[in-house]
Scaffold this motif. Structure first.
Motif, short mmCIF file in Angstrom:
data_model
loop_
_atom_site.label_atom_id
_atom_site.label_comp_id
_atom_site.label_asym_id
_atom_site.label_seq_id
_atom_site.Cartn_x
_atom_site.Cartn_y
_atom_site.Cartn_z
N THR A 182 -0.74 -13.18 -3.62
CA THR A 182 -1.11 -13.11 -2.21
C THR A 182 -2.59 -12.77 -2.11
OG1 THR A 182 -0.68 -10.74 -1.99
CG2 THR A 182 1.20 -12.22 -1.60
N LEU A 183 -3.13 -12.92 -0.92
CA LEU A 183 -4.52 -12.51 -0.68
C LEU A 183 -4.65 -11.00 -0.77
CD1 LEU A 183 -5.36 -14.92 2.26
CD2 LEU A 183 -6.22 -15.06 -0.09
N VAL A 184 -3.62 -10.26 -0.39
CA VAL A 184 -3.62 -8.81 -0.51
C VAL A 184 -3.77 -8.42 -1.98
CG1 VAL A 184 -2.22 -6.71 -0.20
CG2 VAL A 184 -2.31 -8.44 1.61
N GLU A 185 -3.00 -9.06 -2.85
CA GLU A 185 -3.09 -8.78 -4.28
C GLU A 185 -4.48 -9.12 -4.81
OE1 GLU A 185 0.01 -10.81 -6.44
OE2 GLU A 185 1.57 -9.93 -5.19
N ALA A 186 -5.05 -10.21 -4.36
CA ALA A 186 -6.39 -10.60 -4.81
C ALA A 186 -7.43 -9.58 -4.37
CB ALA A 186 -6.74 -11.99 -4.27
N ALA A 187 -7.37 -9.14 -3.11
CA ALA A 187 -8.33 -8.15 -2.61
C ALA A 187 -8.21 -6.83 -3.34
CB ALA A 187 -8.13 -7.95 -1.11
N LEU A 188 -6.98 -6.39 -3.60
CA LEU A 188 -6.77 -5.13 -4.30
C LEU A 188 -7.23 -5.22 -5.75
CD1 LEU A 188 -5.76 -2.26 -3.94
CD2 LEU A 188 -3.45 -3.08 -4.49
N ARG A 189 -6.94 -6.34 -6.40
CA ARG A 189 -7.41 -6.53 -7.79
C ARG A 189 -8.93 -6.50 -7.84
NH1 ARG A 189 -9.62 -10.55 -9.55
NH2 ARG A 189 -8.72 -12.03 -8.06
N GLU A 190 -9.57 -7.23 -6.95
CA GLU A 190 -11.03 -7.25 -6.92
C GLU A 190 -11.60 -5.84 -6.68
OE1 GLU A 190 -13.51 -9.47 -7.37
OE2 GLU A 190 -12.19 -11.09 -7.94
N ALA A 191 -11.01 -5.11 -5.75
CA ALA A 191 -11.49 -3.75 -5.46
C ALA A 191 -11.35 -2.85 -6.69
CB ALA A 191 -10.72 -3.16 -4.28
N ARG A 192 -10.25 -2.95 -7.39
CA ARG A 192 -10.05 -2.14 -8.60
C ARG A 192 -11.03 -2.54 -9.69
NH1 ARG A 192 -3.50 -2.34 -8.11
NH2 ARG A 192 -3.30 -0.40 -6.90
N GLU A 193 -11.20 -3.84 -9.90
CA GLU A 193 -12.12 -4.31 -10.94
C GLU A 193 -13.56 -3.88 -10.66
OE1 GLU A 193 -9.74 -8.47 -12.06
OE2 GLU A 193 -11.75 -8.57 -11.18
N GLU A 194 -13.98 -4.01 -9.41
CA GLU A 194 -15.38 -3.76 -9.07
C GLU A 194 -15.71 -2.28 -8.86
OE1 GLU A 194 -16.69 -6.36 -5.93
OE2 GLU A 194 -16.05 -8.14 -7.03
N SER A 195 -14.69 -1.46 -8.60
CA SER A 195 -14.94 -0.04 -8.35
C SER A 195 -14.57 0.85 -9.53
CB SER A 195 -14.15 0.45 -7.13
OG SER A 195 -12.76 0.53 -7.43
N GLY A 196 -13.69 0.36 -10.40
CA GLY A 196 -13.18 1.19 -11.48
C GLY A 196 -12.11 2.16 -11.03
#
Length: 185
Positions: free
Chosen positions: A88-102
């Protein structure tokens, strides 16, 4: 190509309602693009592609986490391309946030916060358009950020003292919408 993500994105944008006529127009544009392009959620779609962003607020909503984007050269919200593993787009946004923020302990509001479309030269190396679906994400108390190699810099900014480049983009509008949503819940 991920038909599950395409279907989920179509359903989410179909179901999302807004009183803002401009946002509704962008929603309809994204739905038309999804209807025309089975590859609309993949970065390989040269005319444009859906992306997923996360406006990350700290636990008490007084600071927003922004990245100094290396290609854009401005402070923007976290986010990026959808990947094959995203359902989902929710999963994509959350994955990106985790990857980019640590930060792994992030909580996402699954309702769309904002939509935007903008020209960009992304990893394809050619001009394209990002059809960006944005979500509100909250970090836990004491979240320690770690800058990834996808960022020139990463830092918490007071919501009432955003960097000057944030005014050139939609970051200030995203913060306003996020604070309004947070106050309503």
């Amino acid at each position: 190509m991920n038909p599950t993500l395409h279907s989920a994105a179509t359903q989410q944008l179909t179901d999302w309602r807004t009183d803002d006529p401009g946002q509704n127009a962008v929603r309809h544009t994204m739905l038309a693009f999804l209807a025309a392009r089975p590859d609309a959620c993949t970065r390989a779609c040269v005319p444009g592609h859906l992306t997923a962003s996360a406006l990350v607020l700290d636990h008490d909503g007084t600071h927003v986490l922004l990245t100094l984007h290396p290609r854009v050269g401005r402070w923007v919200q976290l986010g990026g391309h959808c990947e094959d593993e995203d359902g989902t787009l929710v999963e994509a946004a959350l994955r990106e946030a985790r990857e980019e923020s640590g930060v792994q302990q992030l909580h996402i509001d699954p309702d769309v916060l904002h939509l935007d479309t903008h020209p960009v030269t992304c990893s394809l190396g050619v001009p394209t358009r990002h059809l960006d679906v944005r979500f509100l994400v909250r970090a836990v108390r004491g979240a320690q950020i770690v800058r990834s190699d996808e960022s020139e810099d990463l830092r918490w900014w007071p919501v009432d003292a955003l960097p000057p480049t944030a005014q050139q983009d939609t970051v200030a509008e995203l913060v306003r919408l996020a604070l309004a949503r947070s106050a309503a819940t």
